[in-house]
Design an enzyme around this catalytic site. Structure first.
Site, PDB file in Angstrom:
ATOM      1  N   GLY A 135      47.785 -32.046 -91.399  1.00 30.23           N
ATOM      2  CA  GLY A 135      46.832 -30.983 -91.718  1.00 30.23           C
ATOM      3  C   GLY A 135      45.689 -31.558 -92.547  1.00 30.23           C
ATOM      4  O   GLY A 135      44.535 -31.586 -92.134  1.00 30.23           O
ATOM      5  N   PRO A 246      31.882 -27.515 -96.041  1.00 29.16           N
ATOM      6  CA  PRO A 246      31.440 -26.839 -97.276  1.00 29.16           C
ATOM      7  C   PRO A 246      31.246 -25.338 -97.085  1.00 29.16           C
ATOM      8  O   PRO A 246      31.604 -24.537 -97.964  1.00 29.16           O
ATOM      9  CB  PRO A 246      30.120 -27.546 -97.617  1.00 29.16           C
ATOM     10  CG  PRO A 246      30.299 -28.922 -97.055  1.00 29.16           C
ATOM     11  CD  PRO A 246      31.100 -28.728 -95.788  1.00 29.16           C
ATOM     12  N   GLN A 247      30.725 -24.917 -95.923  1.00 26.19           N
ATOM     13  CA  GLN A 247      30.561 -23.462 -95.697  1.00 26.19           C
ATOM     14  C   GLN A 247      31.923 -22.780 -95.666  1.00 26.19           C
ATOM     15  O   GLN A 247      32.122 -21.715 -96.244  1.00 26.19           O
ATOM     16  CB  GLN A 247      29.785 -23.194 -94.396  1.00 26.19           C
ATOM     17  CG  GLN A 247      29.750 -21.703 -94.056  1.00 26.19           C
ATOM     18  CD  GLN A 247      28.538 -21.260 -93.259  1.00 26.19           C
ATOM     19  OE1 GLN A 247      27.444 -21.742 -93.472  1.00 26.19           O
ATOM     20  NE2 GLN A 247      28.734 -20.325 -92.336  1.00 26.19           N
ATOM     21  N   GLU A 248      32.904 -23.417 -94.982  1.00 25.35           N
ATOM     22  CA  GLU A 248      34.247 -22.842 -94.915  1.00 25.35           C
ATOM     23  C   GLU A 248      34.823 -22.696 -96.331  1.00 25.35           C
ATOM     24  O   GLU A 248      35.458 -21.698 -96.666  1.00 25.35           O
ATOM     25  CB  GLU A 248      35.148 -23.745 -94.060  1.00 25.35           C
ATOM     26  CG  GLU A 248      36.583 -23.272 -94.028  1.00 25.35           C
ATOM     27  CD  GLU A 248      37.431 -23.954 -92.962  1.00 25.35           C
ATOM     28  OE1 GLU A 248      36.878 -24.724 -92.147  1.00 25.35           O
ATOM     29  OE2 GLU A 248      38.650 -23.710 -92.951  1.00 25.35           O
ATOM     30  N   GLY A 370      41.383 -26.680 -96.489  1.00 26.72           N
ATOM     31  CA  GLY A 370      41.507 -27.903 -97.282  1.00 26.72           C
ATOM     32  C   GLY A 370      42.275 -27.535 -98.538  1.00 26.72           C
ATOM     33  O   GLY A 370      41.891 -26.601 -99.254  1.00 26.72           O
ATOM     34  N   ASN A 372      43.845 -27.469-102.335  1.00 24.86           N
ATOM     35  CA  ASN A 372      43.116 -27.657-103.596  1.00 24.86           C
ATOM     36  C   ASN A 372      43.213 -29.102-104.100  1.00 24.86           C
ATOM     37  O   ASN A 372      42.322 -29.584-104.801  1.00 24.86           O
ATOM     38  CB  ASN A 372      43.607 -26.645-104.640  1.00 24.86           C
ATOM     39  CG  ASN A 372      43.008 -25.265-104.360  1.00 24.86           C
ATOM     40  OD1 ASN A 372      42.349 -25.065-103.326  1.00 24.86           O
ATOM     41  ND2 ASN A 372      43.214 -24.327-105.261  1.00 24.86           N
TER      42      ASN A 372
END
Ligand SMILES: Cc1cc2nc3c(=O)[nH]c(=O)nc-3n(C[C@H](O)[C@H](O)[C@H](O)COP(=O)(O)OP(=O)(O)OC[C@H]3O[C@@H](n4cnc5c(N)ncnc54)[C@H](O)[C@@H]3O)c2cc1C
Length: 387
Positions: A135, A246-248, A370, A372
């Site tokens: 993942g 970055p948008q996600e 993603g 943390n």
């Protein structure tokens, strides 16, 4: 306290916010309980959302969208999460993530083929990166796409795919060249209707987010036309993902912020009404201090996320800052919701109370988009000595 509002919230966005809030209150919240039992939102809810202009709000009008920008998406996401504190409707994956891959990297023909149908709700879209074996480490994916005549033959499987049961269209991360490292990944669009060799696994049983379908997907010698490769060049997948993630991440943070705000609001109401030892729970200093802390966090998160939204709308949000928003807001979401649940006492553990729902739904926010830990890795890359 002087009410705060982002400097970028103009009259049009305030009208949009109120209209979207009304739509969710009438068309979504009353059905949540039933959707949770069935494991997905009603399919025709997507069409209703399309009619209401909630899908593909920042996709240009010529491709069927509403012609807005990221601020419009931010308002729509925020209102969804504030509406009920739950996140069953996978619009973030559909509109705010997948549609932008098509818009940013698709050919004109591809944009015309898919975006109008996504904007109307005729097609539901998913993005499939994760696999049973990997993942976080996207270079480790095994799903292969090999050229054969005018087609690609796809083999492999994906897991944890949001909207997976309902998806008519999938942005699929594949390996087109296993020896090319980061240049070996390509995004290929897959239309699922009557597709030979394509199979959906069961709707996965999760801790929370019960009204959102999450699936394993299987590809067994699936053939798709070569012109379904997103863009015109193979091997661009890793670059496209890195540019779009970055948008996600900001989208996840905006959702988390909506939940923080709702948790604080609900808990102020609950503790003001509930009584113990002859006074309201709100009158205990512990309650007031816990809620003072939570409200401070909500305010800091709001100002930071609004700032990220403004920067992203201007095309200036960097990956490290988006990662900060994602990890910090989702960590705060889990912490604040936990404290707010505690202030509900035993009722906080009962699913009929929204705070219990928020508790169950919040946990995954620290994992998807993603993890943390990966966010901190990305931020750590920006730690450069100044002397
Ligand atoms: C409800 C839900 C919906 C999802 N929706 C989608 C979707 O629509 N599309 C999609 O493609 N995926 C989706 N995912 C998958 C999600 O993005 C992955 O679960 C996530 O990226 C983590 O991958 P993994 O599960 O393989 O964990 P792993 O990568 O195996 O990680 C396990 C642990 O190791 C840690 N770790 C891994 N690498 C490092 C490192 N370098 N440094 C420090 N720690 C590390 C991780 O942070 C984590 O704590 C979804 C997941 C869930 C639960």
């Amino acid at each position: 306290m002087t009410p705060y509002q982002a400097s970028w919230m103009d009259e049009e966005l305030i009208l949009l916010r109120d209209a979207v809030a009304k739509f969710y209150a009438t068309e979504m919240t009353p059905h949540e309980e039933r959707w949770q039992k069935q494991g997905h939102v009603d399919r025709d809810f997507w069409n209703k959302a399309g009619e209401a202009g909630i899908l593909c709000a920042s996709i240009p009008v010529e491709y069927g969208g509403s012609g807005g920008d990221f601020r419009h998406e931010a308002v729509i996401i925020s209102e969804q999460y504030r509406a009920s504190g739950v996140s069953g409707f996978g619009n973030h994956v559909h509109s705010q993530i997948s549609a932008h891959y098509i818009l940013n990297y698709g050919t004109e023909e591809q944009k015309m083929r898919w975006l109008p149908k996504m904007a109307s709700g005729e097609m539901v879209c998913a993005i499939a990166m994760s696999e049973p074996g990997t993942g976080s480490d996207l270079l480790g994916i095994k799903t292969s796409a090999k050229k054969d005549g005018e087609e690609y033959i796809i083999n492999g499987s994906k897991i944890f795919i949001s909207n997976g049961q309902q998806a008519d269209l999938i942005v699929l991360v594949t390996k087109t060249d296993p020896d090319a490292g980061s240049k070996g990944l390509s995004l290929i669009m897959v239309e699922t209707k009557d597709l030979k060799g394509f199979r959906r696994g069961r709707n996965l049983d999760k801790i929370g987010m019960k009204s959102q379908d999450t699936s394993e997907l299987f590809f067994d010698n699936v053939r798709v036309p070569q012109n379904f490769l997103l863009g015109e060049e193979e091997g661009r997948g890793m670059y496209q993902l890195m540019e779009s993630l970055p948008q996600e991440r900001l989208v996840v943070a905006i959702g988390g912020l909506g939940v923080i705000e709702k948790a604080v609001e609900d808990t102020i109401n609950y503790t003001s009404e509930r009584k113990a030892f002859g006074k309201s729970i709100m009158d205990f200093q512990n309650t007031r201090f816990k809620l003072a802390e939570a409200k401070t966090i909500a305010h800091i998160a709001r100002v930071f996320v609004d700032n990220c939204t403004e920067r992203h709308t201007a095309g200036e949000l960097d990956s490290a800052t988006a990662s900060m928003a994602k990890w910090w807001v989702t960590q705060m979401q889990c912490d604040v919701v936990d404290e707010c649940l505690q202030l509900h006492g035993g009722y906080g553990y009962m699913m009929e109370y929204p705070i219990a729902q928020m508790y169950a739904d919040s946990r995954v926010q620290k994992i998807y988009g993603g993890t943390n830990e990966i966010m901190k890795e990305l931020i750590a890359r920006s730690l450069v000595p100044t002397r």
